[in-house]
Design a protein around this motif. Structure first.
Motif, PDB file in Angstrom:
ATOM      1  N   UNK A 147      -2.584 -10.431  -7.350  1.00  9.92           N
ATOM      2  CA  UNK A 147      -3.672 -11.185  -7.677  1.00  9.92           C
ATOM      3  C   UNK A 147      -4.845 -10.353  -7.480  1.00  9.92           C
ATOM      4  N   UNK A 148      -4.698  -9.171  -7.237  1.00 11.79           N
ATOM      5  CA  UNK A 148      -5.706  -8.071  -7.273  1.00 11.79           C
ATOM      6  C   UNK A 148      -6.631  -8.203  -6.238  1.00 11.79           C
ATOM      7  N   UNK A 149      -6.181  -8.748  -5.276  1.00 16.82           N
ATOM      8  CA  UNK A 149      -6.892  -8.964  -3.953  1.00 16.82           C
ATOM      9  C   UNK A 149      -6.910  -7.644  -2.932  1.00 16.82           C
ATOM     10  N   UNK A 150      -5.948  -6.767  -3.266  1.00 20.61           N
ATOM     11  CA  UNK A 150      -5.507  -5.730  -2.543  1.00 20.61           C
ATOM     12  C   UNK A 150      -5.220  -4.639  -3.382  1.00 20.61           C
ATOM     13  N   UNK A 151      -5.363  -3.441  -2.969  1.00 15.45           N
ATOM     14  CA  UNK A 151      -4.716  -2.319  -3.935  1.00 15.45           C
ATOM     15  C   UNK A 151      -3.576  -1.684  -3.499  1.00 15.45           C
ATOM     16  N   UNK A 152      -3.181  -2.381  -2.154  1.00 13.01           N
ATOM     17  CA  UNK A 152      -1.937  -1.731  -1.449  1.00 13.01           C
ATOM     18  C   UNK A 152      -1.433  -2.787  -0.459  1.00 13.01           C
ATOM     19  N   UNK A 153      -0.038  -2.811  -0.523  1.00 14.17           N
ATOM     20  CA  UNK A 153       0.815  -3.455   0.406  1.00 14.17           C
ATOM     21  C   UNK A 153       1.603  -2.586   1.378  1.00 14.17           C
ATOM     22  N   UNK A 154       1.238  -2.509   2.527  1.00 13.85           N
ATOM     23  CA  UNK A 154       1.847  -1.501   3.419  1.00 13.85           C
ATOM     24  C   UNK A 154       3.264  -2.379   4.214  1.00 13.85           C
ATOM     25  N   UNK A 155       4.078  -1.600   4.324  1.00 19.56           N
ATOM     26  CA  UNK A 155       5.417  -2.304   5.122  1.00 19.56           C
ATOM     27  C   UNK A 155       6.014  -1.139   6.194  1.00 19.56           C
ATOM     28  N   UNK A 156       6.575  -1.834   7.085  1.00 18.09           N
ATOM     29  CA  UNK A 156       7.141  -0.822   8.198  1.00 18.09           C
ATOM     30  C   UNK A 156       8.441  -1.848   8.910  1.00 18.09           C
TER      31      UNK A 156
ATOM     32  N   UNK B 260      19.444  10.753   8.513  1.00 18.40           N
ATOM     33  CA  UNK B 260      19.181  11.464   7.281  1.00 18.40           C
ATOM     34  C   UNK B 260      17.830  10.687   7.050  1.00 18.40           C
ATOM     35  N   UNK B 261      17.032  11.466   6.481  1.00 18.65           N
ATOM     36  CA  UNK B 261      15.871  10.649   5.853  1.00 18.65           C
ATOM     37  C   UNK B 261      15.734  11.059   4.388  1.00 18.65           C
ATOM     38  N   UNK B 262      15.231  10.355   3.341  1.00 18.23           N
ATOM     39  CA  UNK B 262      14.714  10.421   2.152  1.00 18.23           C
ATOM     40  C   UNK B 262      13.449   9.722   1.695  1.00 18.23           C
ATOM     41  N   UNK B 263      12.978   9.990   0.531  1.00 21.25           N
ATOM     42  CA  UNK B 263      11.848   9.510   0.171  1.00 21.25           C
ATOM     43  C   UNK B 263      12.426   8.519  -1.321  1.00 21.25           C
ATOM     44  N   UNK B 264      11.662   7.426  -1.682  1.00 22.09           N
ATOM     45  CA  UNK B 264      12.211   6.691  -2.818  1.00 22.09           C
ATOM     46  C   UNK B 264      10.779   6.291  -3.532  1.00 22.09           C
ATOM     47  N   UNK B 265      10.729   6.252  -4.663  1.00 20.17           N
ATOM     48  CA  UNK B 265       9.677   5.868  -5.506  1.00 20.17           C
ATOM     49  C   UNK B 265      10.398   5.040  -6.644  1.00 20.17           C
ATOM     50  N   UNK B 266       9.918   3.873  -6.753  1.00 21.02           N
ATOM     51  CA  UNK B 266      10.278   2.980  -8.021  1.00 21.02           C
ATOM     52  C   UNK B 266       9.027   2.351  -8.364  1.00 21.02           C
ATOM     53  N   UNK B 267       9.249   2.264  -9.930  1.00 21.11           N
ATOM     54  CA  UNK B 267       8.077   1.222 -10.556  1.00 21.11           C
ATOM     55  C   UNK B 267       8.529  -0.135 -10.156  1.00 21.11           C
TER      56      UNK B 267
ATOM     57  N   UNK C 271      -0.975  -0.475  -6.373  1.00 20.48           N
ATOM     58  CA  UNK C 271      -1.394  -0.424  -7.747  1.00 20.48           C
ATOM     59  C   UNK C 271      -1.931   0.786  -8.301  1.00 20.48           C
ATOM     60  N   UNK C 272      -1.326   1.753  -8.785  1.00 20.76           N
ATOM     61  CA  UNK C 272      -1.710   2.943  -9.614  1.00 20.76           C
ATOM     62  C   UNK C 272      -2.118   2.809 -10.759  1.00 20.76           C
ATOM     63  N   UNK C 273      -3.402   3.002 -11.229  1.00 23.07           N
ATOM     64  CA  UNK C 273      -4.027   2.820 -12.346  1.00 23.07           C
ATOM     65  C   UNK C 273      -3.298   1.804 -13.225  1.00 23.07           C
ATOM     66  N   UNK C 274      -3.169   0.586 -12.671  1.00 27.99           N
ATOM     67  CA  UNK C 274      -2.444  -0.724 -13.284  1.00 27.99           C
ATOM     68  C   UNK C 274      -0.941  -0.659 -13.423  1.00 27.99           C
ATOM     69  N   UNK C 275      -0.384   0.432 -12.794  1.00 23.98           N
ATOM     70  CA  UNK C 275       0.830   0.333 -12.765  1.00 23.98           C
ATOM     71  C   UNK C 275       1.604   0.127 -11.413  1.00 23.98           C
ATOM     72  N   UNK C 276       2.169  -0.758 -11.108  1.00 27.86           N
ATOM     73  CA  UNK C 276       2.676  -1.050  -9.766  1.00 27.86           C
ATOM     74  C   UNK C 276       3.705  -0.191  -9.222  1.00 27.86           C
TER      75      UNK C 276
END
Ligand code: ZN
Ligand code: ZN
Length: 189
Positions: A10-19, A83-90, A53-58
């Motif tokens: 709803x564009x009330x925020x540009x990031x949702x953090x989680x842990x 083990x640790x790793x990074x994940x990036x998804x559209x 929200x990175x320039x209109x792309x989530x």
């Protein structure tokens, strides 16, 4: 975990953090593809990151740490590893059904290689993260890099000290049978 992306959508925020932490036993996903002997304890998969929200792309970006229990491939001792790793998804929203991926029953399965899909404002990345975890865990681990393994004769752990059976130690229990055959041949000659 169901991540609520309503504020982002709803564009009330540009990031949702989680842990949060989870484990395969407490999800609907089967723990497939993990090496034999690997168990992930309760809450063994720790996820931190954000949906932005990175320039209109989530985008979904997470750092994942997996704690697991396994056995030393040589001496069979129980060991704990991480083990640790990074994940990036559209992130796809429901508004983009034309790129959807259907499973055998013709239902949207919510996961493709590089895409996660929002369902009713929620994102459930855990199945995808379990799959990544299964790729990140090595097929075998050692308790220490130079673990001497087991004595092929008495089965004692050689790192606990010399069992006195033989001079030339065999490091891999897989070769123990071979050595027994060689010894037998020697005795016969
Ligand atoms: Zn070992
Ligand atoms: Zn021995």
């Amino acid at each position: 975990m169901k991540l609520d992306l309503t504020d982002l959508l709803k564009q009330r925020s540009d990031a949702v953090r989680f842990d949060y932490s989870f484990d395969p036993a407490h999800t609907d996903t089967e723990c497939v593809g993990f090496p034999d002997d690997v168990t992930i304890p309760e809450g063994g998969i720790h996820v931190t990151g954000e949906a932005v929200d990175s320039f209109g792309c989530l985008m979904f970006r997470a750092h994942v740490t997996v704690s697991y229990e396994t056995r030393c491939a040589r001496c069979l001792d129980d060991i704990r590893r991480e083990v640790s790793f990074d994940v990036e998804r559209m992130i796809l929203t429901e508004a983009a059904p034309e790129v959807s991926h259907l499973d055998d029953d013709g239902e949207w399965d919510g996961v493709t290689d590089d895409v996660l899909t929002v369902n009713e404002g929620k994102l459930i990345p855990d199945a995808d993260l379990i799959e990544e975890a299964s790729l990140a865990i090595p097929t075998f681990d050692l308790c220490e890099p130079d673990c001497p393994g087991l004595c092929p004769k008495c089965g004692k752990r050689l790192k606990d000290g010399d069992c006195g059976c033989r001079e030339d130690k065999i490091v891999n229990p897989k070769f123990a049978i071979l050595q027994t055959l060689l010894d037998r041949q020697k005795e016969e000659n």
